[in-house]
Write a protein that holds these residues in place. Structure first.
Motif, PDB file in Angstrom:
ATOM      1  N   HIS A   1     -10.424  87.204 -68.528  1.00 22.30           N
ATOM      2  CA  HIS A   1     -11.826  87.013 -68.902  1.00 22.30           C
ATOM      3  C   HIS A   1     -12.656  88.250 -68.554  1.00 22.30           C
ATOM      4  CE1 HIS A   1     -11.630  82.851 -70.173  1.00 22.30           C
ATOM      5  NE2 HIS A   1     -10.945  82.550 -69.093  1.00 22.30           N
TER       6      HIS A   1
ATOM      7  N   GLN B   1     -10.605  90.214 -80.090  1.00 20.52           N
ATOM      8  CA  GLN B   1      -9.937  89.004 -80.574  1.00 20.52           C
ATOM      9  C   GLN B   1      -8.439  89.259 -80.733  1.00 20.52           C
ATOM     10  OE1 GLN B   1     -11.153  87.857 -84.517  1.00 20.52           O
ATOM     11  NE2 GLN B   1      -9.653  86.236 -84.672  1.00 20.52           N
TER      12      GLN B   1
ATOM     13  N   HIS C   1      -6.405  85.667 -79.903  1.00 23.12           N
ATOM     14  CA  HIS C   1      -7.147  84.497 -80.386  1.00 23.12           C
ATOM     15  C   HIS C   1      -6.997  84.380 -81.898  1.00 23.12           C
ATOM     16  CE1 HIS C   1     -10.074  84.872 -76.734  1.00 23.12           C
ATOM     17  NE2 HIS C   1      -8.941  84.282 -76.413  1.00 23.12           N
ATOM     18  N   LYS C   2      -6.776  83.159 -82.375  1.00 16.09           N
ATOM     19  CA  LYS C   2      -6.660  82.933 -83.821  1.00 16.09           C
ATOM     20  C   LYS C   2      -8.016  83.007 -84.498  1.00 16.09           C
ATOM     21  CE  LYS C   2      -2.503  80.112 -83.780  1.00 16.09           C
ATOM     22  NZ  LYS C   2      -1.922  78.811 -84.057  1.00 16.09           N
ATOM     23  N   HIS C   3      -9.049  82.533 -83.812  1.00 17.10           N
ATOM     24  CA  HIS C   3     -10.385  82.463 -84.396  1.00 17.10           C
ATOM     25  C   HIS C   3     -11.365  83.278 -83.564  1.00 17.10           C
ATOM     26  CE1 HIS C   3      -8.865  79.303 -86.969  1.00 17.10           C
ATOM     27  NE2 HIS C   3      -8.391  78.697 -85.887  1.00 17.10           N
TER      28      HIS C   3
ATOM     29  N   ASN D   1     -14.350  82.677 -83.061  1.00 18.27           N
ATOM     30  CA  ASN D   1     -15.223  81.781 -82.282  1.00 18.27           C
ATOM     31  C   ASN D   1     -14.744  81.672 -80.835  1.00 18.27           C
ATOM     32  OD1 ASN D   1     -16.396  81.428 -84.720  1.00 18.27           O
ATOM     33  ND2 ASN D   1     -16.008  79.227 -84.879  1.00 18.27           N
ATOM     34  N   THR D   2     -13.445  81.692 -80.635  1.00 16.68           N
ATOM     35  CA  THR D   2     -12.897  81.634 -79.278  1.00 16.68           C
ATOM     36  C   THR D   2     -13.310  82.879 -78.506  1.00 16.68           C
ATOM     37  OG1 THR D   2     -11.003  80.456 -80.189  1.00 16.68           O
ATOM     38  CG2 THR D   2     -10.773  81.315 -77.953  1.00 16.68           C
ATOM     39  N   THR D   3     -13.272  84.021 -79.146  1.00 13.39           N
ATOM     40  CA  THR D   3     -13.639  85.279 -78.501  1.00 13.39           C
ATOM     41  C   THR D   3     -15.146  85.358 -78.273  1.00 13.39           C
ATOM     42  OG1 THR D   3     -11.833  86.233 -79.786  1.00 13.39           O
ATOM     43  CG2 THR D   3     -13.222  87.771 -78.578  1.00 13.39           C
TER      44      THR D   3
ATOM     45  N   ILE E   1     -17.069  83.304 -77.091  1.00  3.80           N
ATOM     46  CA  ILE E   1     -17.446  82.696 -75.811  1.00  3.80           C
ATOM     47  C   ILE E   1     -17.842  83.772 -74.802  1.00  3.80           C
ATOM     48  CG2 ILE E   1     -16.547  81.393 -73.832  1.00  3.80           C
ATOM     49  CD1 ILE E   1     -14.795  79.866 -75.903  1.00  3.80           C
TER      50      ILE E   1
END
Length: 121
Positions: A72, A89, A94-96, A98-100, A102
């Motif tokens: 993190h 990403q 990460h696949k999306h 949106n996860t990154t 965060i």
């Protein structure tokens, strides 16, 4: 260094190339079940996790910290340094996006304080 399957034939220079070396080699040697040769593998992830936990306790850090915390922190510092979120990403797997995304919520700098690496050229 031992490579699985027939990769040693495919990559004959692997034992001399940095990309094929273990970053965290195991302390003990073991026997490769496929070849019977004595080899050194990578350290087991739990050993690294124990080492980080021990260092956190020794340092007296008041918050829970783990290897994942370092992940993190790495992502946050990349964002603060102005690196592209799509690149981050990909680095984090990460696949999306949106996860990154965060990580954008924990950045301590204002957008005006973040400089692109291209700004210094």
């Amino acid at each position: 260094m031992s490579l699985p399957y027939t990769l040693d034939n495919t990559y004959p220079n692997a034992p001399k190339e940095w990309g094929w070396q273990w970053v965290f080699p195991a302390e003990k040697l073991s026997v490769d079940p496929g070849t019977g040769k004595v080899v050194r593998w990578h350290v087991h992830p739990s050993a690294l996790q124990r080492a980080v936990k021990k260092a956190v306790l020794k340092a007296g850090l008041p918050k829970r910290t783990s290897c994942h915390t370092l992940r993190h922190s790495f992502a946050t510092h990349l964002l603060e340094a102005g690196h592209n979120i799509r690149t981050i990403q990909e680095l984090l797997g990460h696949k999306h996006v949106n996860t990154t995304m965060i990580y954008t919520h924990v950045i301590r700098k204002k957008p005006s304080e973040i400089r692109s690496p291209l700004d210094s050229l």
